[in-house]
Design a protein around this motif. Sequence first.
Motif, PDB file in Angstrom:
ATOM      1  N   LEU A 245       0.802  -1.174   0.121  1.00 44.45           N
ATOM      2  CA  LEU A 245      -0.122  -0.100   0.020  1.00 44.45           C
ATOM      3  C   LEU A 245       0.946   1.409   0.074  1.00 44.45           C
ATOM      4  CD1 LEU A 245      -2.623  -0.718   2.482  1.00 44.45           C
ATOM      5  CD2 LEU A 245      -3.191  -0.690   0.026  1.00 44.45           C
ATOM      6  N   SER A 246       1.720   1.173   0.693  1.00 46.06           N
ATOM      7  CA  SER A 246       2.911   2.445   0.986  1.00 46.06           C
ATOM      8  C   SER A 246       3.503   2.671  -0.443  1.00 46.06           C
ATOM      9  CB  SER A 246       3.963   2.257   1.986  1.00 46.06           C
ATOM     10  OG  SER A 246       4.735   1.352   1.588  1.00 46.06           O
ATOM     11  N   GLU A 247       3.717   1.807  -1.181  1.00 50.50           N
ATOM     12  CA  GLU A 247       4.541   1.904  -2.474  1.00 50.50           C
ATOM     13  C   GLU A 247       3.338   2.337  -3.773  1.00 50.50           C
ATOM     14  OE1 GLU A 247       6.368  -1.774  -2.690  1.00 50.50           O
ATOM     15  OE2 GLU A 247       8.215  -0.702  -2.335  1.00 50.50           O
TER      16      GLU A 247
ATOM     17  N   HIS B  17      -0.388   3.154  -3.200  1.00 50.92           N
ATOM     18  CA  HIS B  17      -1.715   3.697  -3.127  1.00 50.92           C
ATOM     19  C   HIS B  17      -1.462   5.035  -2.077  1.00 50.92           C
ATOM     20  CE1 HIS B  17      -4.019   0.088  -4.289  1.00 50.92           C
ATOM     21  NE2 HIS B  17      -2.880  -0.397  -3.622  1.00 50.92           N
ATOM     22  N   SER B  18      -2.541   5.555  -1.995  1.00 53.12           N
ATOM     23  CA  SER B  18      -2.737   7.015  -1.519  1.00 53.12           C
ATOM     24  C   SER B  18      -2.313   6.864   0.120  1.00 53.12           C
ATOM     25  CB  SER B  18      -3.954   7.473  -1.500  1.00 53.12           C
ATOM     26  OG  SER B  18      -4.893   6.932  -0.634  1.00 53.12           O
ATOM     27  N   THR B  19      -1.587   7.918   0.510  1.00 52.90           N
ATOM     28  CA  THR B  19      -1.281   8.102   1.665  1.00 52.90           C
ATOM     29  C   THR B  19      -2.650   8.045   2.750  1.00 52.90           C
ATOM     30  OG1 THR B  19       0.345   9.682   1.401  1.00 52.90           O
ATOM     31  CG2 THR B  19      -0.179   9.786   3.787  1.00 52.90           C
ATOM     32  N   ASP B  20      -3.510   8.434   2.387  1.00 53.76           N
ATOM     33  CA  ASP B  20      -4.763   8.122   3.308  1.00 53.76           C
ATOM     34  C   ASP B  20      -4.983   6.592   3.519  1.00 53.76           C
ATOM     35  OD1 ASP B  20      -5.378  10.910   3.539  1.00 53.76           O
ATOM     36  OD2 ASP B  20      -6.854  11.088   1.932  1.00 53.76           O
ATOM     37  N   GLN B  21      -5.086   5.900   2.533  1.00 49.91           N
ATOM     38  CA  GLN B  21      -5.110   4.339   2.623  1.00 49.91           C
ATOM     39  C   GLN B  21      -4.126   3.629   3.563  1.00 49.91           C
ATOM     40  OE1 GLN B  21      -5.286   3.565  -1.714  1.00 49.91           O
ATOM     41  NE2 GLN B  21      -7.316   2.733  -1.518  1.00 49.91           N
ATOM     42  N   VAL B  22      -2.932   4.358   3.016  1.00 45.01           N
ATOM     43  CA  VAL B  22      -1.734   3.760   4.093  1.00 45.01           C
ATOM     44  C   VAL B  22      -1.908   3.859   5.576  1.00 45.01           C
ATOM     45  CG1 VAL B  22       0.729   3.933   4.393  1.00 45.01           C
ATOM     46  CG2 VAL B  22      -0.102   3.918   2.113  1.00 45.01           C
ATOM     47  N   GLY B  23      -2.274   5.111   5.969  1.00 46.23           N
ATOM     48  CA  GLY B  23      -2.533   5.685   7.409  1.00 46.23           C
ATOM     49  C   GLY B  23      -3.702   4.753   7.905  1.00 46.23           C
ATOM     50  N   GLU B  24      -4.855   4.894   6.761  1.00 46.09           N
ATOM     51  CA  GLU B  24      -5.988   4.058   7.505  1.00 46.09           C
ATOM     52  C   GLU B  24      -5.685   2.586   7.715  1.00 46.09           C
ATOM     53  OE1 GLU B  24     -10.104   2.814   5.329  1.00 46.09           O
ATOM     54  OE2 GLU B  24      -9.475   5.069   5.523  1.00 46.09           O
ATOM     55  N   TYR B  25      -4.999   1.985   6.804  1.00 46.62           N
ATOM     56  CA  TYR B  25      -4.564   0.569   6.926  1.00 46.62           C
ATOM     57  C   TYR B  25      -3.742   0.500   8.349  1.00 46.62           C
ATOM     58  CZ  TYR B  25      -3.343  -4.136   6.214  1.00 46.62           C
ATOM     59  OH  TYR B  25      -3.070  -5.628   6.303  1.00 46.62           O
ATOM     60  N   PHE B  26      -3.008   0.985   8.694  1.00 49.75           N
ATOM     61  CA  PHE B  26      -2.108   1.073   9.787  1.00 49.75           C
ATOM     62  C   PHE B  26      -2.808   1.236  11.047  1.00 49.75           C
ATOM     63  CE2 PHE B  26       0.579   3.062  13.244  1.00 49.75           C
ATOM     64  CZ  PHE B  26       1.580   2.209  13.404  1.00 49.75           C
ATOM     65  N   VAL B  27      -3.885   2.255  10.834  1.00 50.33           N
ATOM     66  CA  VAL B  27      -4.657   2.375  12.468  1.00 50.33           C
ATOM     67  C   VAL B  27      -5.550   1.582  12.588  1.00 50.33           C
ATOM     68  CG1 VAL B  27      -6.081   4.097  13.315  1.00 50.33           C
ATOM     69  CG2 VAL B  27      -3.982   4.948  12.132  1.00 50.33           C
TER      70      VAL B  27
END
Length: 190
Positions: free
Chosen positions: A160-162, A164-174
Motif C-alpha cells: 500500500l505504501s508503494e 496507494h494513497s497516503t490516506d489508505q496507508v494511514g488508514e490500514y495502519f490505524v
Amino acid sequence: MRLGLILTLSFLLLAGTVALVGYLYKVSSDTVQLEMEELRQSSIAETVGAAEMSVALHESQMAAQQIITARLQVLVQPDHETGPLPGLDDSIDDAEDSLDEFEALLLGAVAAVSATAESSRTAKPTTTSLMENVDGATTLRELDKQYAVYKTQMDRFIHLSEYHSTDQVGEYFVDELQPFFEDELMPLIR
C-alpha cells in the motif's frame, strides 16, 4: 559383656542411619540446587529472548510509522517530483530487517524449546519441567501463527505504501496493523 556388645551395635546402627539420612539429604539438596540453577538460567534466557523479540516487533512498528511519515512529506512538500519518496525505501528496508530479525529469534526460541524437550525426555523429567515445555511450545506455536498473520499484514502495508494513497496507508495502519500488533501479537510475548 553382652550388654556392651549390644550397646555398641546399637550405637553403630544409629550412627549408620544418621549417616545415610545425611547422605540422602546432601544428594537431594544438590539436585534441588542444580535444578534451581537450571531454572534460573532458562528463565533469564527466556526473558532475554522475549525482550529481543519485543524489540524487533516494536522496530517493525516504528518502521511502519516512518513509512507513513515519508508518505506525509509529500503532502508537506507539494513540489516533490514524482518518483521514489525520500526515506520510503530506507523505512521499508528497516521494516523488512526487523521482521527478519524477529523470524530468526522465533526460530531460535523454537529450537531451544525443542532441545529442552529432548533433554527432558532423556533425563529424569519432572512434572513441572514437562508442563513448562508443553506450555512454552504451545505459546511459540501460537506466536508463530499470529506472526504469520502480522507478516502478511506488513507485506500488504508495504505494498500500500508503494502504490496507494497516503490516506489508505494511514488508514490500514490505524485500523489493521497497529491493533493486531497490540491486541494479538504482543500479549503472546509478554
